[in-house]
Structures are given as C-alpha cells and as structure tokens.
Enzyme design. Structure first.
Site, PDB file in Angstrom:
ATOM      1  N   GLU A  78       3.484  -3.807  -7.327  1.00  0.00           N
ATOM      2  CA  GLU A  78       3.287  -2.598  -6.497  1.00  0.00           C
ATOM      3  C   GLU A  78       2.289  -2.785  -5.372  1.00  0.00           C
ATOM      4  OE1 GLU A  78       1.987   0.968  -8.569  1.00  0.00           O
ATOM      5  OE2 GLU A  78       2.315   2.150  -6.796  1.00  0.00           O
TER       6      GLU A  78
ATOM      7  N   HIS B  69      12.900  -0.445  -0.770  1.00  0.00           N
ATOM      8  CA  HIS B  69      12.836  -0.213  -2.211  1.00  0.00           C
ATOM      9  C   HIS B  69      14.028  -0.803  -2.952  1.00  0.00           C
ATOM     10  CE1 HIS B  69       9.145   1.462  -3.630  1.00  0.00           C
ATOM     11  NE2 HIS B  69       8.976   1.923  -2.401  1.00  0.00           N
TER      12      HIS B  69
ATOM     13  N   HIS C   5      11.236   4.727  -8.877  1.00  0.00           N
ATOM     14  CA  HIS C   5      11.790   4.294  -7.588  1.00  0.00           C
ATOM     15  C   HIS C   5      13.226   3.784  -7.748  1.00  0.00           C
ATOM     16  CE1 HIS C   5       7.531   4.635  -6.453  1.00  0.00           C
ATOM     17  NE2 HIS C   5       7.966   4.809  -5.226  1.00  0.00           N
TER      18      HIS C   5
HETATM   19 CU1  CUO Z   1       6.759   5.191  -3.540  1.00  0.00          CU
HETATM   20 CU2  CUO Z   1       7.031   2.368  -1.926  1.00  0.00          CU
HETATM   21  O1  CUO Z   1       6.249   3.289  -3.545  1.00  0.00           O
HETATM   22  O2  CUO Z   1       7.047   4.305  -1.765  1.00  0.00           O
END
Ligand code: CUO
Length: 744
Positions: free
Chosen positions: A406, A462, A288
């Site tokens: 997560e 993110h 990410h």
């Molecule tokens: Cu892949 Cu937030 O983890 O989209």
C-alpha cells in the site's frame, strides 16, 4: 440549469428506515437502579448542567466542519453559532455585520492557549493553506500525524473544541478536517459524535466550479433578505461528452457516494498513523478489489470491456481527465491531465518529498513479485517472512503483502526495500501533468482520496495493484471440498423479489440535495445542490433452506453478484468470472431443523452505509444513544453507498448471476466483546475497536482458484460450485429504467 425552489425536502428516507440522527446524542439520564450515593437536588442539577455543557460542546464540534476555508470567527449554523477568539487579529470586519441580525447568537469564547502556538504543532503547518492535501504523500501523512497527536492530547469535547478552533486557520483546510475526523472517530468520549457528510464540508471536491458559480450569481441577483435557498442542479452531463467512450461512466466515477466512501475508508484505515487495525493490509486489498469488480460490472452494463491494468509506466496514459473542480474558494483549479500523458519522474520540491523515479516504482514492483513467487519476504534483519494464507496464527500472507504494497511504512516488513509502490503510483500519476513544478500547477485528483475515483486512471492503477495481489492469491492452494462444503444444510431455492416481482431488479436515476453553503460561503445565504445519481428499487433476498440436523444450526449466508456474460456476450469460465463477483451481503442466520424461509432486505447489506448525514440531519435529531432505534445509527459514515449497491444493467434487462453460499458460523465466528459504534458496512469497513468479524479470507470462496474437481466432476464455471448443497446459483435480470425508476 439552476432554479430557485422552495422545496427543501431531502430525499425521503426509506419506509421503516432510519429517522434523522444527529448531534448531540443525549447521554442517558443517570439510572435510578444503579446503586449510587443519594445526591441532593442541587448536586443533581449540577450534574445535569455538566451533561448539558458536554452536549453543547459535542454539538458545537459539528460547526468546526463548516466553512473550512473561512476564518473560524465567521458565524456558522445559519448565523446562530459564533466562535469568539481571544486576541484574534485576523477577525474579518464582515463578522460584525453578520451578527446581531435578529437571530439569537450562541457565542463560544475561545481563549488563547500556548499548546496551539505554531511551534507546538510539529509539521502540521507545513502543508500550505489553500492547496491540496494528499494522504499518498509521506510528508503530508507526517503533518496529519502531528496534528492528530495535538488533537488526541485533548481531554473531552470542550477541550478539543477549544484547541481545534485555535488551530483552524493555521493549517491546511483538508488536513484540519482530516485530523478532526480522525480524532472524533477514535476518542472514546466522542463515540456518539457523528461526522457530517464530506460533500457538504467540501462541496468544491464534488461539484464543478461552474455550478457553484451559478449559485453565487443567483445569490448576487436576488434580494439579500430572501431566506429561501438557491437550488442548483448537477448531472447527468458530469465532466465530459460521449465523444470519449470512457465518459459514459462519468456518472459512476463522479458519484458523490463512492467518493465519500473512499475518503472515509482511508480515514478509518489510515497508513503511517500508528493505527494497526485487524487485517488492515488484507482489507486494503479486498475493498479495492471489490471497487474494481463493481466498476467492471458497470462497464459491462454499458457494453464497454473490463478495465485494463496500468502496467507499462513508460507508455502514454490514453485517457486524460479534466476535473473542473476547484481546490479552494479562490477558484484555484485542480491539475488536469491531457490524453496520452506519460508518467514521469517526480521532481517537485514543493512537498518535502524525495524525488522518486518511475524506475523506483519498477524496482519495488520487481521485489514484490519476487516475494510473491518465492513465497516469502525479507525483513530488515534479512530474515524470511513466509507468505501464506493458510496460517493458524499470526498474519496471513495477503495481510503482510497489503501492508508492504500500500504501503504503511510502520507495518511493512521492510519499507526501504519494498518501498511505497501504491501510494507513489498515485503521486506520480497525480503530478504527471507538471512533474517538476515548471508550470506551478496543482496536484490532480488522483492525489486526494475524496476525488481520486473520478479519474478513469484510478481504476487502471488499482487494477494493476489488484493483479499483483491476485498473482499472490493464485499461488495459494485451491479450496478443497472440505473447505467449501457444509454438511446438513441445503439451499433448496434462492432468489430476489422486488415489489412482488421475482428476479427482475430495477435501476434508474434519483436525486439528492446537499447544502453547499455549509462548506462554502455564499454571502451567508443558503445554497442547495441537487445531485443526480444512480439508484435502485429496494428488494429482498429469499432463501429456502433445509437443515437436516437435529438441532439449530447457525450459518453465515454469503451473497455475491456477477454479470453472466463477458464483453463478447459469452458465458464465463470460473477464472474469467472469479474476480468479477461483487459481495452483496453477508449475514448470520439460525436454521431450525427442517425447512427455513430466510428473507433479507437489500437495505441491510453488509457492505453499505445507509445514508450520508447532512448538517441538517445532525442538527435536527436528538436521539438517546441507549434507545433501541439508535442502534441503527451506530456507524461512522464508512460503507459503500446504498444507492450504488446494484450495477445499472440495461434498458432491456441484463442477465446477472447471484451466488449464495452457506458456511458454518461456528468456524467463521470471531470471538470478541460486543462492539458498539461504527458497525455498518462491516465487510468493507470492519468494526471499530474490534476484529474483522469473519475468520475466512476476504473474498471467500472466490479469492482462490477452484479445485480441479469437486464431487468428482470438473470445475469449469461458478455453477459447478453450486453442486454443493450449501451453495446455489441463480440468474436474475437488472433493468435500467432511467427517469422511470420508482422512487417511493
Ligand atoms: Cu484507495 Cu489507491 O487506495 O486509492
């Protein structure tokens, strides 16, 4: 505009690239060199018919991915495949009219069976049919786990086919496809089965309703006996106008490949599914982080500032998003978010989820930051779990933190305490337009891994997640000269060559055809969608490396790319540029003593997936998995799309820097049995059933702050790392050619 065309060529594969691949990958014939009891011709024939039956079942699994919203008894594969369910009361009358139209039909009988009765499916049926499915929602994850358990209990392709065909129609469509994909990727006997592109399975998640409606109208208008497909175009207008600066990036956010990659990544690194892959939490951080870095490179290409983290969850979210996509084939729309919407407490009762307040998220964040700054987490027994990336055994701190942030409730050191921050952030944002179900609105795209990257807020969320990880990374000691250096090897020169031209790379628009009628029924007629997307001309990296040792030296070559200048047009300090570096490739070479010329194709990148496999690819190919050409196919669809490897740059050319570093393969190497299958895009996706193939922390050497000095001089910029002989920094230009891109 839609047009009717007869040209059905899918995008040409690169020269020397992958030929069509597909189902079934034929099992190799029994080898005559293997000592085995001599079998009679009759026995051999029986064995071959078993092999054929297995192949047929594997092949027919592909058709379970077709038309997920329609009854399983509806003919598939262009009318050639028919699943005939015993005692199927829901069988629509249309089936009879679609069979027997002159095309030979292959019928698969699907007998009734007890183990798929609703009471044996756990909570799998709790996610309503025709509504979105969200892996970020705990109750949906449980439903997925329950369905995967049912599928995992099957024995072989035929059994899975029978069970899945009976379950089809009883459970949510996305959940069904998710569970089927999950099981195919994990069952050893299905290792050769490839998944069709999610774009063709769920065209409605990638192509706006308007285009699909145009196709339907065109189908209605034309002669029903016409076999030529209807072709509709999509792009470059995408979801909004340029009145809003953020819309200039819609082509990137709504790219089919990055969204398909994101779906796949979460499929191979799932949470709460009892899957504990090597360095899963760390890869959640790294993959990410790299997506945000690439988004920032694209923003800088367009003259936009880098993305800002979403950190004040009480303030309005400036940019709205209107996806124009439909959830199912009855035209139900995904939720949309007005500009300046504020995240609110989640008070819906339609998901079997506890109410979650914004305050809960704030408390979890605060606890995670305490852990980061104190250097330890507290487990459920009240014991300290130290967070450090300098470990000789056990998990790195980044891995532990990733699991807790997560979050995977099975792997988090203390799930009730550290909560479910990242997932619930997705959920609160995805329902911010209707947090209490007052309007009976559907979830927004932030809730689905195959659509979330379309929304500008995804990157802001993110960026916040990444900043939290970076807060931790900055607590780690800087790398020392010893960590960074590799004595005896020197990069004399390094750069890129495209079509005999050095250091100028080209990007522009290309198109790709997908068959929308595999996922959606257009009265049984073929419909293709031509999507416009960013692409680039392939190129090669060239490195001139000298090895002053007496023997062969195996090294890992690490290649990164970053813009040279920031949004103000100034050169960046090491720290400003540090998390902008995007991994381009990582590979191993053997350096002979003396001078070495290393050439590596951009098509072989360690982050990319060669191509999305269409239903046609899978139907038409017939490759022996033991043959050498099959090794290129040993992947499962995960990986950054090759066509998005480069940022777009600018029409006049935009300066970027390539950073090369060689490290000692003997130190980087992970000892493990040779892995087969699913081994491309390894930097982002790992290797299935094997450890992550690099011992260094992910993102090395840019994952930590630099040492104050290196070789007795201060480190101010990335170029100062290139004082080391095993590193090299080199400026290149990326030119955006728009329609003039050479697509050969
Ligand atoms: Cu892949 Cu937030 O983890 O989209």
């Amino acid at each position: 505009m839609y047009t009717q065309k007869t040209d059905l060529r899918l995008r040409q594969r690169p020269a020397g690239g992958l030929p069509a691949l597909g189902l079934p990958l034929r099992s190799a014939p029994p080898s005559s060199s293997v000592a085995a009891p001599v079998s009679s011709p009759l026995k051999r024939a029986a064995r071959w018919s078993e092999v054929d039956a297995m192949d047929k079942s594997r092949k027919n699994l592909l058709y379970l991915f077709e038309l997920p919203h329609d009854p399983i008894s509806l003919p598939r594969g262009g009318g050639k495949i028919h699943f005939d369910l015993e005692n199927d009361l829901s069988r629509p009358p249309v089936v009879a009219t679609r069979l027997g139209g002159g095309v030979p039909v292959e019928t698969t009988p699907v007998p009734d069976r007890e183990d798929v009765l609703p009471q044996n499916l756990g909570t799998a049926a709790s996610v309503p049919i025709g509504s979105p499915f969200s892996f970020f929602i705990k109750s949906h994850r449980q439903a997925a786990k329950d369905l995967c358990d049912v599928f995992m209990r099957t024995k072989g392709a035929e059994d899975l086919l029978q069970v899945a065909a009976r379950v089809h129609g009883q459970v949510n469509e996305t959940l069904f496809i998710y569970a089927l994909s999950f099981v195919i990727l994990r069952k050893k006997e299905l290792r050769n089965v490839r998944l069709p592109s999610i774009i063709e399975v769920f065209p409605g998640k990638f192509i706006p309703q308007e285009q699909l409606m145009k196709a339907q109208l065109e189908v209605n208008r034309t002669d029903p006996n016409q076999s030529e497909p209807v072709v509709v175009e999509h792009g470059l207008e995408f979801s909004g106008t340029h009145l809003k600066p953020e819309h200039r990036l819609a082509y990137w956010r709504e790219d089919y490949g990055i969204n398909a990659h994101h779906w796949h990544w979460h499929l191979v690194y799932p949470i709460d599914m009892g899957v504990n892959r090597d360095r899963k939490g760390e890869l959640f951080f790294y993959m990410h982080q790299q997506m945000v870095a690439r988004y920032d490179m694209e923003r800088l290409s367009l003259g936009l500032p880098r993305v800002q983290k979403l950190e004040n969850w009480r303030a309005p979210i400036e940019d709205g998003y209107f996806p124009k996509l439909t959830v199912n084939n009855s035209g139900r729309a995904w939720g949309s978010r007005q500009d300046d919407t504020v995240m609110q407490d989640f008070l819906r009762n339609d998901f079997g989820l506890d109410f979650t307040d914004v305050t809960d998220l704030e408390i979890w964040r605060s606890r995670l930051f305490d852990a980061i700054h104190q250097g330890f987490m507290i487990d459920r027994a009240g014991k300290r779990v130290v967070l450090s990336d300098d470990v000789t055994s056990g998990k790195r701190g980044i891995d532990i933190l990733g699991d807790a942030l997560e979050a995977d409730s099975n792997l988090s050191v203390n799930s009730p305490y550290y909560g479910d921050l990242h997932n619930m952030g997705h959920v609160l944002i995805a329902f911010s337009h209707d947090p209490d179900f007052a309007h009976k609105e559907e979830m927004a795209v932030m809730g689905d891994t195959s659509t979330a990257m379309r929304d500008p807020v995804f990157y802001r969320w993110h960026k916040f997640v990444d900043d939290t990880f970076q807060e931790y990374k900055l607590m780690q000691r800087p790398y020392t000269e010893q960590d960074l250096n590799l004595a005896g090897v020197k990069i004399e020169r390094a750069g890129v060559v495209r079509n005999n031209e050095a250091d100028v790379l080209h990007t522009g628009w290309n198109t790709r055809l997908f068959e929308a009628s595999r996922g959606l029924d257009f009265n049984g007629r073929p419909v293709m969608v031509r999507l416009t997307h960013l692409d680039h001309e392939p190129f090669n990296y060239h490195l001139q490396v000298s090895n002053s040792g007496r023997g062969v030296k195996e090294v890992t070559v690490r290649v990164f790319l970053a813009p040279k200048l920031n949004a103000r047009g100034q050169e960046m300090s090491f720290m400003e540029q540090r998390i902008l570096w995007a991994e381009m490739d990582k590979f191993t070479v053997s350096l002979k003593p003396g001078s070495n010329h290393v050439v590596r194709s951009s098509k072989d990148s360690s982050i990319t997936n060669a191509e999305e496999l269409t239903f046609r690819d899978l139907e038409n190919a017939n490759i022996d998995p033991a043959s050498p050409e099959a090794t290129g196919f040993n992947f499962c669809g995960c990986g950054w799309p090759q066509h998005m490897l480069l940022p777009r740059g600018r029409p006049e050319g935009m300066p970027f820097q390539l950073f090369f570093m060689l490290t000692d393969y003997a130190q980087d190497k992970v000892t493990q049995p040779a892995a087969r299958g699913c081994a491309n895009g390894v930097s982002f996706c790992g290797i299935q059933d094997a450890k992550y193939p690099d011992t260094r922390p992910m993102g090395f050497p840019f994952d930590r702050r630099p040492p104050p000095t290196l070789l007795d001089q201060p480190v101010n910029t990335a170029a100062d790392y290139a004082r080391l002989e095993n590193a090299f920094i080199h400026e290149i230009s990326i030119k955006f050619l728009a329609e003039r891109l050479n697509r050969d």
